[in-house]
Design a protein around this motif. Structure first.
Motif, PDB file in Angstrom:
ATOM      1  N   PRO A   1       0.818  -1.215   0.000  1.00  0.00           N
ATOM      2  CA  PRO A   1       0.000   0.000   0.000  1.00  0.00           C
ATOM      3  C   PRO A   1       0.853   1.267   0.000  1.00  0.00           C
ATOM      4  N   ASP A   2       0.400   2.248  -0.791  1.00  0.00           N
ATOM      5  CA  ASP A   2       1.050   3.570  -0.827  1.00  0.00           C
ATOM      6  C   ASP A   2       2.527   3.532  -1.213  1.00  0.00           C
ATOM      7  N   ALA A   3       2.933   2.501  -1.953  1.00  0.00           N
ATOM      8  CA  ALA A   3       4.336   2.410  -2.383  1.00  0.00           C
ATOM      9  C   ALA A   3       4.763   3.683  -3.121  1.00  0.00           C
ATOM     10  N   SER A   4       3.836   4.234  -3.942  1.00  0.00           N
ATOM     11  CA  SER A   4       4.177   5.421  -4.748  1.00  0.00           C
ATOM     12  C   SER A   4       4.464   6.631  -3.861  1.00  0.00           C
ATOM     13  N   THR A   5       3.893   6.656  -2.665  1.00  0.00           N
ATOM     14  CA  THR A   5       4.156   7.747  -1.720  1.00  0.00           C
ATOM     15  C   THR A   5       5.416   7.458  -0.911  1.00  0.00           C
ATOM     16  N   LEU A   6       5.565   6.218  -0.462  1.00  0.00           N
ATOM     17  CA  LEU A   6       6.689   5.864   0.409  1.00  0.00           C
ATOM     18  C   LEU A   6       8.042   6.010  -0.291  1.00  0.00           C
ATOM     19  N   ILE A   7       8.081   5.815  -1.611  1.00  0.00           N
ATOM     20  CA  ILE A   7       9.368   5.873  -2.317  1.00  0.00           C
ATOM     21  C   ILE A   7       9.960   7.284  -2.301  1.00  0.00           C
ATOM     22  N   GLN A   8       9.084   8.282  -2.084  1.00  0.00           N
ATOM     23  CA  GLN A   8       9.533   9.664  -2.254  1.00  0.00           C
ATOM     24  C   GLN A   8      10.661  10.056  -1.309  1.00  0.00           C
ATOM     25  N   GLU A   9      10.625   9.557  -0.069  1.00  0.00           N
ATOM     26  CA  GLU A   9      11.689   9.979   0.854  1.00  0.00           C
ATOM     27  C   GLU A   9      13.040   9.438   0.408  1.00  0.00           C
ATOM     28  N   VAL A  10      13.016   8.272  -0.261  1.00  0.00           N
ATOM     29  CA  VAL A  10      14.269   7.700  -0.757  1.00  0.00           C
ATOM     30  C   VAL A  10      14.784   8.529  -1.938  1.00  0.00           C
ATOM     31  N   VAL A  11      13.864   8.948  -2.817  1.00  0.00           N
ATOM     32  CA  VAL A  11      14.241   9.808  -3.951  1.00  0.00           C
ATOM     33  C   VAL A  11      14.863  11.108  -3.429  1.00  0.00           C
ATOM     34  N   THR A  12      14.227  11.684  -2.406  1.00  0.00           N
ATOM     35  CA  THR A  12      14.725  12.944  -1.834  1.00  0.00           C
ATOM     36  C   THR A  12      16.103  12.742  -1.216  1.00  0.00           C
ATOM     37  N   ALA A  13      16.282  11.629  -0.499  1.00  0.00           N
ATOM     38  CA  ALA A  13      17.598  11.353   0.104  1.00  0.00           C
ATOM     39  C   ALA A  13      18.671  11.216  -0.969  1.00  0.00           C
ATOM     40  N   MET A  14      18.298  10.566  -2.096  1.00  0.00           N
ATOM     41  CA  MET A  14      19.266  10.354  -3.174  1.00  0.00           C
ATOM     42  C   MET A  14      19.555  11.640  -3.942  1.00  0.00           C
ATOM     43  N   THR A  15      18.568  12.557  -3.978  1.00  0.00           N
ATOM     44  CA  THR A  15      18.720  13.770  -4.781  1.00  0.00           C
ATOM     45  C   THR A  15      19.259  14.938  -3.958  1.00  0.00           C
ATOM     46  N   ALA A  16      18.647  15.158  -2.790  1.00  0.00           N
ATOM     47  CA  ALA A  16      18.944  16.371  -2.023  1.00  0.00           C
ATOM     48  C   ALA A  16      19.820  16.082  -0.817  1.00  0.00           C
ATOM     49  N   GLY A  17      19.861  14.836  -0.377  1.00  0.00           N
ATOM     50  CA  GLY A  17      20.663  14.500   0.795  1.00  0.00           C
ATOM     51  C   GLY A  17      22.024  13.989   0.396  1.00  0.00           C
ATOM     52  N   SER A  18      22.653  13.223   1.281  1.00  0.00           N
ATOM     53  CA  SER A  18      23.972  12.675   0.948  1.00  0.00           C
ATOM     54  C   SER A  18      23.823  11.381   0.153  1.00  0.00           C
TER      55      SER A  18
END
Length: 489
Positions: free
Chosen positions: A433-450
């Motif tokens: 459930p909500d996989a499309s929402t949950l993936i976003q924090e990983v995308v953000t970590a990969m893009t904007a974080g370290s």
């Protein structure tokens, strides 16, 4: 011949760049042969996800009994549901058209663009989409030349070379989204995301669905573990036949018969001749066997623009083609056939055309999602890709129902994380459930974080909310894989 500063072919994400040109005072020509707004708005993500949400609501009510709630569905007005979504889409498309027509900087040409030379196109045909402002073919024969040309003409459903296909009244995703009643028996050719989403939609509303896919699993481009879990869940709902290639179709007395033979992947992929044939019958046939680029309509042989073997436009890392002043973006370049990828490419092209220094397009954290039931989403490398590249990596998997919220939801699914041995995130894949929402924090970590495990592990997560399943997948015990190591769970 009419001269413009900027010409865009297609009215999907290419319009984003055209609008930047117009805002800078340039004269802009837009060529579009169909309704405005491109695939996503008219026959792709917008109508399909709106309709799929209805299926999700239906499923929620159906499963209420698990939570000791006695609910029953008395009626479904399927036709009204479909009509409302399609009217909504038509209104959005019409508003883009009227916006372009009332603009002093844009000129809309109805029809198909065909190149005469690198930066000149001729308009062919044009279709009457019912708007009172234009008849069909008013721009037929017009020639347009521009300083800068952007090819953003998209893709269309691919129709495989199957015996008898031309004599059968089949559906593609375009027509399937307009059906006003669910077929009794729906046969779907193809095992990718369109088959997964439309199978879920029609299956929820009462169709008996058969899915025929060539690969051993549905969603073969996702991580192998996710694909296996997803295929297993679909086998519980539908007649799923993987490892079969459709060889012949026929229609008689309103019934469609589909013949298929076993298909083998490997060094020499192909149909297993003499293999045991499979025969399936249905009322409707949906062909969901991928998409092909619209480059064959553009007369690109008149230009220096190059295409690859599959027909997608070849570009450099800045999205420039081999023709001077000609750029391309979106599905027609074939990088990722996703609307958010096309929008991302449009930002890059606008920056590269109108900015100081060109910058390559960054595809490093491009997520995808499949709105089936269960949902699937992911970003970065799959385990198959890491093994093929002989990369050393470590992996960890965490189940939804091992978190408080996941347990409360009776959620079935997991988050799978792939990292390198320094802790950098290589990929993350989710089914549930909500996989499309949950993936976003990983995308953000990969893009904007370290881009490391620490970004997610050390961020405070609301307890007991669903994102805890992601945090725990990144916090658990990883096991080594790849690079000659055996992989354990």
């Amino acid at each position: 011949m009419e001269e413009f500063d900027f010409l865009v072919i297609g009215s999907g994400s290419g319009l984003d760049v055209a609008n930047v040109a117009a805002n800078r005072g340039q004269s802009v020509a837009v060529v579009e042969k169909g309704p405005l707004g491109g695939t996503c708005l008219n026959r792709g993500c917008i109508p399909s996800k709106q309709l799929l949400y209805h299926a999700d609501v239906y499923e929620t009510i159906e499963s209420a009994g698990e939570f000791h709630i006695d609910a029953e569905i008395e009626a479904v007005d399927f036709a009204e549901m479909v009509r409302e979504v399609n009217e909504d889409v038509a209104e959005s498309s019409a508003s883009i058209r009227s916006g372009l027509q009332s603009s002093e900087r844009h000129r809309l040409f109805d029809g198909e663009a065909r190149f005469v030379d690198d930066r000149t196109v001729e308009i062919h045909g044009g279709e009457d989409d019912g708007s009172p402002a234009r008849g069909a073919g008013e721009d037929d024969g017009a020639r347009i030349r521009a300083e800068t040309v952007l090819i953003a003409a998209g893709t269309r459903p691919g129709i495989p070379d199957i015996d008898g296909i031309d004599a059968v009244d089949y559906l593609t995703s375009t027509e399937a989204l307009e059906l006003e009643s669910p077929p009794d028996r729906l046969v779907i050719v193809g095992g990718g995301y369109i088959a997964a989403e439309l199978g879920h939609f029609f299956g929820t509303f009462g169709s008996d669905v058969t899915i025929l896919g060539r690969r051993p699993q549905l969603l073969p481009n996702t991580d192998p573990e996710v694909a296996a879990a997803f295929t297993d869940r679909y086998r519980g709902r539908f007649d799923v036949q993987t490892g079969y290639a459709v060889t012949e179709v026929a229609e008689a007395n309103g019934e469609i018969t589909v013949e298929a033979l076993p298909y083998e992947y490997g060094d020499d992929p192909g149909v297993v001749e003499g293999g045991e044939a499979l025969s399936v019958a249905g009322d409707e046939l949906l062909v969901a066997a991928g998409r092909v680029p619209n480059t064959d309509t553009l007369d690109l042989e008149q230009t220096a623009v190059q295409t690859d073997e599959a027909g997608f436009v070849e570009t450099d890392e800045y999205l420039r083609t081999d023709a001077e002043g000609v750029w391309a973006l979106g599905d027609i370049v074939g990088e990722y056939l996703l609307k958010h990828s096309a929008n991302h490419e449009a930002q890059s092209v606008a920056r590269n055309i109108f900015g100081e220094e060109p910058e390559p397009v960054d595809y490093s954290a491009m997520p995808y999602a499949v709105f089936g039931s269960p949902e699937v989403a992911g970003v970065g490398a799959t385990e198959d890709e890491l093994r093929a590249a002989d990369r050393e990596y470590a992996t960890n998997t965490y189940r939804y129902d091992e978190t408080a919220r996941g347990d409360a939801m009776h959620a079935d699914g997991f988050v799978k994380v792939l990292i390198d041995l320094e802790g950098e995130i290589l990929g993350c894949h989710i089914v549930g459930p909500d996989a499309s929402t949950l993936i976003q924090e990983v995308v953000t970590a990969m893009t904007a974080g370290s881009g490391t495990v620490r970004d997610i592990r050390e961020s405070i997560h609301v307890h007991p909310a669903l994102p805890e399943v992601v945090q725990r997948a990144f916090s658990g015990q990883f096991s080594r894989g790849g690079g000659g190591h055996q992989h354990h769970h």
